[in-house]
Design an enzyme around this catalytic site. Structure first.
Site, PDB file in Angstrom:
ATOM      1  N   CYS A 190       2.266  11.259 -30.557  1.00 25.98           N
ATOM      2  CA  CYS A 190       2.619   9.834 -30.682  1.00 25.98           C
ATOM      3  C   CYS A 190       2.460   9.301 -32.093  1.00 25.98           C
ATOM      4  O   CYS A 190       3.030   8.265 -32.432  1.00 25.98           O
ATOM      5  CB  CYS A 190       1.793   8.998 -29.709  1.00 25.98           C
ATOM      6  SG  CYS A 190       2.193   9.393 -28.005  1.00 25.98           S
ATOM      7  N   HIS A 222       2.342   1.572 -31.790  1.00 24.92           N
ATOM      8  CA  HIS A 222       2.970   2.575 -30.927  1.00 24.92           C
ATOM      9  C   HIS A 222       3.054   2.017 -29.510  1.00 24.92           C
ATOM     10  O   HIS A 222       2.061   1.503 -28.977  1.00 24.92           O
ATOM     11  CB  HIS A 222       2.128   3.853 -30.962  1.00 24.92           C
ATOM     12  CG  HIS A 222       2.463   4.803 -29.859  1.00 24.92           C
ATOM     13  ND1 HIS A 222       3.755   5.220 -29.615  1.00 24.92           N
ATOM     14  CD2 HIS A 222       1.686   5.404 -28.923  1.00 24.92           C
ATOM     15  CE1 HIS A 222       3.740   6.042 -28.578  1.00 24.92           C
ATOM     16  NE2 HIS A 222       2.510   6.167 -28.138  1.00 24.92           N
ATOM     17  N   ASN A 273       7.279   4.740 -22.942  1.00 22.81           N
ATOM     18  CA  ASN A 273       6.612   5.356 -24.105  1.00 22.81           C
ATOM     19  C   ASN A 273       7.428   6.572 -24.545  1.00 22.81           C
ATOM     20  O   ASN A 273       7.431   7.601 -23.869  1.00 22.81           O
ATOM     21  CB  ASN A 273       5.187   5.748 -23.688  1.00 22.81           C
ATOM     22  CG  ASN A 273       4.409   6.451 -24.797  1.00 22.81           C
ATOM     23  OD1 ASN A 273       4.993   6.989 -25.739  1.00 22.81           O
ATOM     24  ND2 ASN A 273       3.097   6.458 -24.670  1.00 22.81           N
TER      25      ASN A 273
HETATM   26  C1  LIG Z   1      -2.435   5.453 -16.778  1.00 20.55           C
HETATM   27  C2  LIG Z   1      -3.023   4.083 -16.517  1.00 20.55           C
HETATM   28  C3  LIG Z   1      -1.906   3.044 -16.456  1.00 20.55           C
HETATM   29  C4  LIG Z   1      -3.717   4.128 -15.170  1.00 20.55           C
HETATM   30  O1  LIG Z   1      -4.298   2.874 -14.913  1.00 20.55           O
HETATM   31  P1  LIG Z   1      -5.773   2.782 -14.309  1.00 20.55           P
HETATM   32  O2  LIG Z   1      -6.073   1.368 -14.093  1.00 20.55           O
HETATM   33  O3  LIG Z   1      -6.674   3.586 -15.215  1.00 20.55           O
HETATM   34  O4  LIG Z   1      -5.552   3.464 -12.930  1.00 20.55           O
HETATM   35  P2  LIG Z   1      -6.345   4.651 -12.283  1.00 20.55           P
HETATM   36  O5  LIG Z   1      -6.031   5.928 -12.965  1.00 20.55           O
HETATM   37  O6  LIG Z   1      -7.787   4.260 -12.139  1.00 20.55           O
HETATM   38  O7  LIG Z   1      -5.711   4.649 -10.882  1.00 20.55           O
HETATM   39  C5  LIG Z   1      -5.868   3.558  -9.971  1.00 20.55           C
HETATM   40  C6  LIG Z   1      -5.198   3.926  -8.685  1.00 20.55           C
HETATM   41  O8  LIG Z   1      -3.787   3.877  -8.858  1.00 20.55           O
HETATM   42  C7  LIG Z   1      -3.219   5.120  -8.472  1.00 20.55           C
HETATM   43  N1  LIG Z   1      -2.039   5.379  -9.305  1.00 20.55           N
HETATM   44  C8  LIG Z   1      -1.969   6.104 -10.451  1.00 20.55           C
HETATM   45  N2  LIG Z   1      -0.709   6.113 -10.899  1.00 20.55           N
HETATM   46  C9  LIG Z   1       0.016   5.368 -10.064  1.00 20.55           C
HETATM   47  C10 LIG Z   1       1.359   4.992 -10.003  1.00 20.55           C
HETATM   48  N3  LIG Z   1       2.246   5.364 -10.928  1.00 20.55           N
HETATM   49  N4  LIG Z   1       1.759   4.200  -8.983  1.00 20.55           N
HETATM   50  C11 LIG Z   1       0.911   3.785  -8.038  1.00 20.55           C
HETATM   51  N5  LIG Z   1      -0.391   4.125  -8.035  1.00 20.55           N
HETATM   52  C12 LIG Z   1      -0.833   4.896  -9.032  1.00 20.55           C
HETATM   53  C13 LIG Z   1      -4.311   6.124  -8.675  1.00 20.55           C
HETATM   54  O9  LIG Z   1      -4.082   7.259  -7.882  1.00 20.55           O
HETATM   55  C14 LIG Z   1      -5.520   5.343  -8.233  1.00 20.55           C
HETATM   56  O10 LIG Z   1      -5.580   5.343  -6.836  1.00 20.55           O
HETATM   57  P3  LIG Z   1      -7.017   5.493  -6.081  1.00 20.55           P
HETATM   58  O11 LIG Z   1      -7.805   4.300  -6.547  1.00 20.55           O
HETATM   59  O12 LIG Z   1      -6.617   5.467  -4.659  1.00 20.55           O
HETATM   60  O13 LIG Z   1      -7.558   6.775  -6.581  1.00 20.55           O
HETATM   61  C15 LIG Z   1      -4.067   3.678 -17.589  1.00 20.55           C
HETATM   62  O14 LIG Z   1      -5.177   4.526 -17.526  1.00 20.55           O
HETATM   63  C16 LIG Z   1      -3.511   3.697 -18.959  1.00 20.55           C
HETATM   64  O15 LIG Z   1      -2.716   2.852 -19.306  1.00 20.55           O
HETATM   65  N6  LIG Z   1      -3.929   4.667 -19.823  1.00 20.55           N
HETATM   66  C17 LIG Z   1      -3.391   4.850 -21.137  1.00 20.55           C
HETATM   67  C18 LIG Z   1      -2.141   5.681 -21.011  1.00 20.55           C
HETATM   68  C19 LIG Z   1      -1.343   5.737 -22.265  1.00 20.55           C
HETATM   69  O16 LIG Z   1      -1.107   4.764 -22.909  1.00 20.55           O
HETATM   70  N7  LIG Z   1      -0.902   6.940 -22.634  1.00 20.55           N
HETATM   71  C20 LIG Z   1      -0.107   7.156 -23.761  1.00 20.55           C
HETATM   72  C21 LIG Z   1      -0.942   7.315 -24.965  1.00 20.55           C
HETATM   73  S1  LIG Z   1      -0.011   7.837 -26.305  1.00 20.55           S
END
Ligand SMILES: CC(C)(COP(=O)(O)OP(=O)(O)OC[C@H]1O[C@@H](n2cnc3c(N)ncnc32)[C@H](O)[C@@H]1OP(=O)(O)O)[C@@H](O)C(=O)NCCC(=O)NCCS
Length: 332
Positions: free
Chosen positions: A114, A259, A289
């Site tokens: 990224c 980004h 992204n």
């Molecule tokens: C990925 C991201 C959106 C997940 O959000 P979060 O609040 O951390 O969510 P969690 O991983 O705790 O998951 C919460 C719940 O949603 C579920 N879930 C995950 N992805 C899902 C989706 N696409 N749709 C629906 N539910 C989803 C999980 O399974 C979890 O369920 P559970 O509570 O029953 O286990 C977040 O961690 C994030 O934005 N991270 C940074 C990612 C990023 O920017 N990456 C690029 C960097 S270059």
């Protein structure tokens, strides 16, 4: 010493639009979940047969045409991608061929995920400073859609990443204040597996491929919470460092392009730096992204829409797999 200045921009995305509603037919997810956690409403994914280098070519031709130049005017190509069309050679030489450049200029691939565009820009800038090259094309391009598990198992990443390309043309400017002022570049390999595609790397023998594939080791994997936690600290830290090098402060920023990892991350970065909405630009809602392509795509949109005025202080910042991160400050 010459300073490098951006004299042209361009971008391209595949024509196929994938909405959140489309994804919810393939996996257990919802428009509400994706929008509220990431800000993304739609993204572009390639159709079978489309190539990354085709997107890079479209972006490059736009950048050249906005500068009134031809492919033959380039002295070098820097191509940032972590998702090349082939294992080797890199996309840079394919772009050189697609652009019809018969001169034997260097066409260099940069693999910094990224932060790839910022790293590529820093290398182009260094070449220009030393006088090695006068006109350098910098491309950021990715095809992430073919590396993701689009079932419920892979929904953490599949709803976030997408395909696209952006390009800028840098030229040596002998005089004046406009141009690139400073960079901050960092990495921390202890987090390498927090956002990665494990294989198939060269340590794996072909007979192991089917088992590894079945275990899901060839899909993009991410520890979303850890990525989030580090990104919201590292990007503001890096922006402050680069501004200090340029003798400026957050209040001087006319435009911050962070980004486009996730809208919540960009908003946290904005808040941490105390910036107003008018000082930032986000387009992740429409593109998702696109890794190394997010910054040049956003920059091109801002340049074409009149969002950028001559002399504006512009800051670019990125964070990604590695972890690697960095920032650039420039006077438009
Ligand atoms: C990925 C991201 C959106 C997940 O959000 P979060 O609040 O951390 O969510 P969690 O991983 O705790 O998951 C919460 C719940 O949603 C579920 N879930 C995950 N992805 C899902 C989706 N696409 N749709 C629906 N539910 C989803 C999980 O399974 C979890 O369920 P559970 O509570 O029953 O286990 C977040 O961690 C994030 O934005 N991270 C940074 C990612 C990023 O920017 N990456 C690029 C960097 S270059």
């Amino acid at each position: 010493m010459p300073r490098s200045r951006i004299i042209g921009t361009g971008h391209a995305v595949p024509s196929r639009v994938v909405t959140n509603a489309d994804l919810s037919t393939q996996m257990d997810t919802s428009d509400e979940w994706i929008r509220s956690r990431t800000g993304i409403e739609q993204r572009h994914w390639i159709e079978s047969g489309e190539r990354g280098v085709d997107l890079g070519k479209q972006a490059a031709l736009q950048a050249l045409s906005s500068a009134g130049l031809e492919p033959g005017d380039l002295d070098a190509i820097l191509y940032a991608t972590s998702t090349p069309d082939h294992f080797l050679p890199g996309n840079g030489v394919y772009l050189q061929r697609e652009l019809g450049i018969s001169a034997t200029i260097p066409a260099i691939d940069i693999r910094m995920q990224c932060a790839g565009f910022i790293y590529a820009l820093s290398i182009a800038d260094a070449y220009i400073h030393t006088g090695a090259f006068r006109r350098v094309l910098v491309v950021g391009q990715e095809i992430q859609s073919t590396r993701m598990d689009v079932s419920t198992e892979g929904r953490h990443t599949a709803v976030i990443f997408a395909d696209g390309a952006g390009a800028v043309l840098l030229e040596a400017a002998e005089a004046g204040e406009r141009g690139i002022l400073a960079f901050d570049l960092q990495s921390e390999g202890s987090h390498a597996e927090k956002l990665w595609v494990e294989g198939p790397g060269c340590l794996v023998r072909p007979e192991q491929w089917p088992a590894e594939l079945a275990e899901g080791r060839y899909w993009l994997k991410m520890d979303g919470r850890e990525v989030f936690r580090h990104a919201v600290v590292r990007m503001p830290e890096s922006v402050r460092a680069v501004l200090q090098r340029a003798g400026a402060a957050p209040e001087h920023i006319a435009l911050l392009i962070a980004h486009q990892a996730n809208l919540r991350i960009s908003e946290a970065v904005q808040k941490e730096l105390g910036l107003a909405d008018a000082q930032t630009y986000n387009n992740i809602q429409r593109y998702g992204n696109t890794t190394a392509a997010t910054i040049p795509i956003a920059l091109d949109e801002c340049a074409r829409s009149g969002r950028l005025q001559l002399g504006d202080l512009v800051v670019l910042t990125a964070f990604g797999s590695g972890f690697v991160w960095g920032s650039c400050v420039l006077k438009w």
